[in-house]
Motif scaffolding. Structure first.
Motif, PDB file in Angstrom:
ATOM      1  N   ALA A 135      -4.659  -0.848  -0.423  1.00  9.95           N
ATOM      2  CA  ALA A 135      -4.274   0.250  -1.313  1.00  9.95           C
ATOM      3  C   ALA A 135      -4.495  -0.149  -2.765  1.00  9.95           C
ATOM      4  O   ALA A 135      -4.949   0.662  -3.598  1.00  9.95           O
ATOM      5  CB  ALA A 135      -2.812   0.615  -1.086  1.00  9.95           C
ATOM      6  N   GLN A 136      -4.185  -1.362  -3.083  1.00  8.29           N
ATOM      7  CA  GLN A 136      -4.342  -1.809  -4.467  1.00  8.29           C
ATOM      8  C   GLN A 136      -5.828  -1.856  -4.851  1.00  8.29           C
ATOM      9  O   GLN A 136      -6.167  -1.716  -6.038  1.00  8.29           O
ATOM     10  CB  GLN A 136      -3.689  -3.183  -4.653  1.00  8.29           C
ATOM     11  N   ARG A 137      -6.702  -2.033  -3.886  1.00  6.80           N
ATOM     12  CA  ARG A 137      -8.139  -2.033  -4.179  1.00  6.80           C
ATOM     13  C   ARG A 137      -8.710  -0.620  -4.175  1.00  6.80           C
ATOM     14  O   ARG A 137      -9.904  -0.428  -4.326  1.00  6.80           O
ATOM     15  CB  ARG A 137      -8.876  -2.903  -3.168  1.00  6.80           C
ATOM     16  N   GLY A 138      -7.881   0.352  -3.940  1.00 10.90           N
ATOM     17  CA  GLY A 138      -8.319   1.744  -3.936  1.00 10.90           C
ATOM     18  C   GLY A 138      -8.615   2.288  -2.558  1.00 10.90           C
ATOM     19  O   GLY A 138      -8.982   3.448  -2.415  1.00 10.90           O
ATOM     20  N   GLY A 139      -8.391   1.460  -1.555  1.00  7.87           N
ATOM     21  CA  GLY A 139      -8.654   1.950  -0.196  1.00  7.87           C
ATOM     22  C   GLY A 139      -7.406   2.539   0.419  1.00  7.87           C
ATOM     23  O   GLY A 139      -6.880   1.986   1.384  1.00  7.87           O
ATOM     24  N   TRP A 140      -6.976   3.643  -0.167  1.00  3.41           N
ATOM     25  CA  TRP A 140      -5.742   4.261   0.326  1.00  3.41           C
ATOM     26  C   TRP A 140      -5.901   4.775   1.749  1.00  3.41           C
ATOM     27  O   TRP A 140      -4.993   4.598   2.567  1.00  3.41           O
ATOM     28  CB  TRP A 140      -5.321   5.401  -0.601  1.00  3.41           C
ATOM     29  N   ASP A 141      -7.022   5.365   1.984  1.00  4.32           N
ATOM     30  CA  ASP A 141      -7.223   5.928   3.329  1.00  4.32           C
ATOM     31  C   ASP A 141      -7.312   4.821   4.363  1.00  4.32           C
ATOM     32  O   ASP A 141      -6.790   4.957   5.477  1.00  4.32           O
ATOM     33  CB  ASP A 141      -8.506   6.788   3.351  1.00  4.32           C
ATOM     34  N   ASP A 142      -7.996   3.728   4.010  1.00  3.88           N
ATOM     35  CA  ASP A 142      -8.097   2.611   4.947  1.00  3.88           C
ATOM     36  C   ASP A 142      -6.708   1.991   5.216  1.00  3.88           C
ATOM     37  O   ASP A 142      -6.391   1.571   6.334  1.00  3.88           O
ATOM     38  CB  ASP A 142      -9.025   1.530   4.381  1.00  3.88           C
ATOM     39  N   ALA A 143      -5.897   1.966   4.148  1.00  8.01           N
ATOM     40  CA  ALA A 143      -4.545   1.402   4.316  1.00  8.01           C
ATOM     41  C   ALA A 143      -3.719   2.280   5.249  1.00  8.01           C
ATOM     42  O   ALA A 143      -2.997   1.786   6.120  1.00  8.01           O
ATOM     43  CB  ALA A 143      -3.852   1.269   2.952  1.00  8.01           C
ATOM     44  N   ILE A 144      -3.827   3.628   5.046  1.00  4.98           N
ATOM     45  CA  ILE A 144      -3.062   4.541   5.914  1.00  4.98           C
ATOM     46  C   ILE A 144      -3.559   4.417   7.353  1.00  4.98           C
ATOM     47  O   ILE A 144      -2.790   4.432   8.308  1.00  4.98           O
ATOM     48  CB  ILE A 144      -3.212   5.985   5.405  1.00  4.98           C
ATOM     49  N   ALA A 195      11.055  -4.692   3.119  1.00  3.85           N
ATOM     50  CA  ALA A 195       9.610  -4.882   2.887  1.00  3.85           C
ATOM     51  C   ALA A 195       8.822  -3.701   3.448  1.00  3.85           C
ATOM     52  O   ALA A 195       7.888  -3.183   2.810  1.00  3.85           O
ATOM     53  CB  ALA A 195       9.171  -6.199   3.527  1.00  3.85           C
ATOM     54  N   GLU A 196       9.191  -3.257   4.661  1.00  6.48           N
ATOM     55  CA  GLU A 196       8.503  -2.111   5.276  1.00  6.48           C
ATOM     56  C   GLU A 196       8.741  -0.842   4.472  1.00  6.48           C
ATOM     57  O   GLU A 196       7.818  -0.020   4.265  1.00  6.48           O
ATOM     58  CB  GLU A 196       8.992  -1.940   6.710  1.00  6.48           C
ATOM     59  N   THR A 197       9.955  -0.677   3.992  1.00 10.24           N
ATOM     60  CA  THR A 197      10.279   0.510   3.193  1.00 10.24           C
ATOM     61  C   THR A 197       9.460   0.515   1.895  1.00 10.24           C
ATOM     62  O   THR A 197       8.929   1.557   1.463  1.00 10.24           O
ATOM     63  CB  THR A 197      11.787   0.520   2.867  1.00 10.24           C
ATOM     64  N   GLY A 198       9.379  -0.648   1.240  1.00  8.18           N
ATOM     65  CA  GLY A 198       8.586  -0.740   0.006  1.00  8.18           C
ATOM     66  C   GLY A 198       7.114  -0.432   0.258  1.00  8.18           C
ATOM     67  O   GLY A 198       6.444   0.256  -0.534  1.00  8.18           O
ATOM     68  N   GLN A 199       6.584  -0.945   1.408  1.00  5.17           N
ATOM     69  CA  GLN A 199       5.168  -0.686   1.740  1.00  5.17           C
ATOM     70  C   GLN A 199       4.933   0.806   1.925  1.00  5.17           C
ATOM     71  O   GLN A 199       3.984   1.371   1.377  1.00  5.17           O
ATOM     72  CB  GLN A 199       4.805  -1.452   3.019  1.00  5.17           C
ATOM     73  N   ARG A 200       5.770   1.465   2.704  1.00  6.15           N
ATOM     74  CA  ARG A 200       5.544   2.882   2.990  1.00  6.15           C
ATOM     75  C   ARG A 200       5.732   3.740   1.734  1.00  6.15           C
ATOM     76  O   ARG A 200       5.005   4.707   1.499  1.00  6.15           O
ATOM     77  CB  ARG A 200       6.485   3.335   4.093  1.00  6.15           C
ATOM     78  N   LEU A 228       2.738   6.027   0.282  1.00  2.00           N
ATOM     79  CA  LEU A 228       2.927   7.472   0.242  1.00  2.00           C
ATOM     80  C   LEU A 228       2.898   8.003  -1.194  1.00  2.00           C
ATOM     81  O   LEU A 228       2.353   9.073  -1.474  1.00  2.00           O
ATOM     82  CB  LEU A 228       4.254   7.864   0.907  1.00  2.00           C
ATOM     83  N   SER A 229       3.494   7.249  -2.096  1.00  2.00           N
ATOM     84  CA  SER A 229       3.592   7.735  -3.488  1.00  2.00           C
ATOM     85  C   SER A 229       2.479   7.223  -4.377  1.00  2.00           C
ATOM     86  O   SER A 229       2.242   7.750  -5.458  1.00  2.00           O
ATOM     87  CB  SER A 229       4.921   7.317  -4.092  1.00  2.00           C
ATOM     88  N   ARG A 230       1.825   6.144  -3.943  1.00  2.68           N
ATOM     89  CA  ARG A 230       0.804   5.476  -4.738  1.00  2.68           C
ATOM     90  C   ARG A 230       1.350   5.061  -6.107  1.00  2.68           C
ATOM     91  O   ARG A 230       0.647   5.027  -7.091  1.00  2.68           O
ATOM     92  CB  ARG A 230      -0.428   6.372  -4.910  1.00  2.68           C
ATOM     93  N   ASP A 231       2.676   4.778  -6.059  1.00  2.00           N
ATOM     94  CA  ASP A 231       3.344   4.336  -7.283  1.00  2.00           C
ATOM     95  C   ASP A 231       3.770   2.890  -7.075  1.00  2.00           C
ATOM     96  O   ASP A 231       4.520   2.577  -6.131  1.00  2.00           O
ATOM     97  CB  ASP A 231       4.545   5.234  -7.556  1.00  2.00           C
ATOM     98  N   ALA A 232       3.309   1.988  -7.944  1.00  2.00           N
ATOM     99  CA  ALA A 232       3.614   0.559  -7.793  1.00  2.00           C
ATOM    100  C   ALA A 232       5.100   0.249  -7.909  1.00  2.00           C
ATOM    101  O   ALA A 232       5.559  -0.823  -7.496  1.00  2.00           O
ATOM    102  CB  ALA A 232       2.818  -0.239  -8.835  1.00  2.00           C
TER     103      ALA A 232
END
Length: 497
Positions: A132-141, A64-69, A73-77
């Protein structure tokens, strides 16, 4: 020491009871050890399930952690696949860990802390992925960098690692216990089998020994029966011979002793008749006629001496007969003493005793005897051999030099045969039994004797437990065969029993 039937029965019952007890102990021990092994096997299975569930849960958290990261990182679903699979399997795997927590000796508090850390980690993963799915990539990082997820993961790893370590330790202990139980079971079976084999071997040895003793006893009884039949037959034959001898003896007493008595009675009557002329002469006195005087003189000078002479002869004959009977009777009552006798020496001594008589006119005695010993009465042996050699010399043939051969040998039965063979004038076949009767003689009566020698010899030989027979033909010599037991003592004991 022979095994009695009671001892045999008691021993086998004890051995059977011991074997049954040993078998019962083996069954109980095997059952108990088998149950222990089953419990330990169940424990091994449970511990392995705990370890497997824990490892799966740790793997799901890491996936699960690997899938999240990867997604952040890739922003690929596409990278959310491990996360999605891990979340789908999380609840069922967590329930497996809870269900097997007892096998790992975990407390409810430890399980609760582990569940809290894992759920916190999953919540942190879900929150960052949602941002991240809502577009808050920076907030997620930024949320990821705060470290709360790392803390949850470290806590989860520590708890899961502890469970795995405890499971490994418990698994090794359970496996060791299971191997120990299996080893104890094997040794129990082996030792029990050895004990049962020992009981079986002891029972087999007892049965074999008892059976062997029974077989030996039966063989001995059969041999004794055969020997008893032979002894009964021998005793019957001996009693028959004794009865015949008693009948002959009775005949001799009534006939041979009666004859002198008849003569005495007859000549006593003659004496009475002789007294009549003498009485007539004395009654006539001076008036006696010459005829009366002649009759009286004849009675005194002829009739009276003749009657007295016949009476004296008859009394001497009767005295001789009585003395002969007493001699044989005394021989039957004499105590026999068994001693070791060297037959070769005994035969040589008997031959030497009559050497001079036998050597007249060039005769001689030959001894043919191997080294041979028996136990018998020495005096009786000397009397038998001496009497037979005297007869051989007395009844030698006038037509040839006397040759006597004395032989001895041992039969297969152990008995000893002594042959005394001469080339004398022989005995008619009709007299072969007669010569052993008291006061009976064979052939020409030209030699002095009373006819008691061979009767005496047969009495002695039979007292020694043996017998004597004769083979002879007229003018062809005579052979007397003496059959003797090897040990007179054994014959005497047999006669007693």
């Amino acid at each position: 020491m022979p095994i009695s039937p009671t001892h045999f029965l008691r021993s086998n019952l004890l051995l059977l009871a011991g074997g049954a007890i040993a078998l019962l102990v083996i069954v109980i021990a095997a059952f108990w050890l088998t149950r222990a092994s089953e419990r330990q096997f169940d424990e091994v299975v449970a511990v392995r399930e705990t370890r497997s569930a824990t490892a799966d849960l740790l793997s799901l958290a890491q996936d699960a952690e690997t899938g999240q990261r990867g997604y952040l990182l890739s922003r690929d679903a596409a990278y959310l696949g491990p996360y999605t699979d891990a979340v789908a399997k999380f609840e069922s795997t967590l329930q497996r860990v809870k269900a097997s927590a007892g096998a790992a000796e975990l407390t409810q508090a430890e399980v609760a802390r582990l569940e809290s850390a894992l759920r916190g980690k999953l919540a942190e993963l879900a929150e960052t992925i949602a941002l991240a799915q809502r577009g808050g990539w920076d907030d997620a990082i930024a949320a990821l960098r705060q470290g709360s997820g790392r803390n949850f993961m470290d806590e989860a790893r520590a708890g899961l690692g502890k469970i795995i370590a405890q499971s490994e330790q418990r698994l090794r202990r359970a496996i060791a216990d299971q191997e120990s139980a299996s080893a104890r079971l094997r040794w129990t079976i082996v030792l029990g089998a050895l004990v049962i084999l020992l009981f079986a071997a002891a029972a087999f040895w007892t049965i074999a020994r008892y059976t062997r003793e029974i077989i030996l006893a039966r063989t001995e009884v059969a041999a004794l029966n055969i020997g008893l039949e032979a002894r009964v037959q021998q005793r019957t034959e001996a009693l028959t011979r004794a009865n015949e001898e008693i009948q002959r003896f009775a005949y001799i007493v009534t006939h041979d002793l009666r004859a002198p008595l008849v003569n005495i009675m007859g000549f006593t009557s003659e004496l009475e008749a002789t007294a009549a002329p003498i009485k007539a002469y004395f009654d006539a006195g001076e008036a006696a006629t010459p005829a009366v005087l002649d009759e009286a003189r004849t009675a005194v000078d002829v009739d009276l001496p003749e009657a007295i002479g016949f009476i004296r002869s008859s009394t001497r004959k009767m005295d001789g007969l009585i003395n002969a009977i007493l001699k044989i009777s005394r021989e039957g009552k004499r105590v026999l003493r068994a001693e070791a006798i060297d037959l070769q020496s005994a035969l040589d001594a008997a031959a030497a005793a009559v050497h001079h008589q036998a050597n007249e006119n060039g005769g001689g005695i030959t001894v043919d005897c191997p080294p041979l010993k028996i136990r018998s009465d020495r005096l009786s042996m000397e009397q038998v051999l001496g009497n037979l050699l005297d007869n051989a010399i007395k009844y030698r043939s006038p037509n040839r030099e006397l040759k006597v051969v004395m032989r001895a040998k041992r039969e297969k039965s152990g008995w000893v045969v002594i042959d005394i063979e001469d080339n004398g004038r022989g005995i008619a076949s009709t007299d072969h039994e007669r010569i052993f009767e008291l006061f009976r003689r064979s052939g020409a009566q030209d030699k002095p004797g009373e006819g008691i020698g061979l009767a005496h010899v047969r009495t002695i030989v039979r007292n020694l437990g043996g017998d004597i027979t004769v083979r002879s033909e007229l003018d062809a010599g005579t052979t007397f065969s003496i059959l003797l037991p090897p040990d007179l003592s054994a014959v005497q004991r047999s006669a007693i029993t």
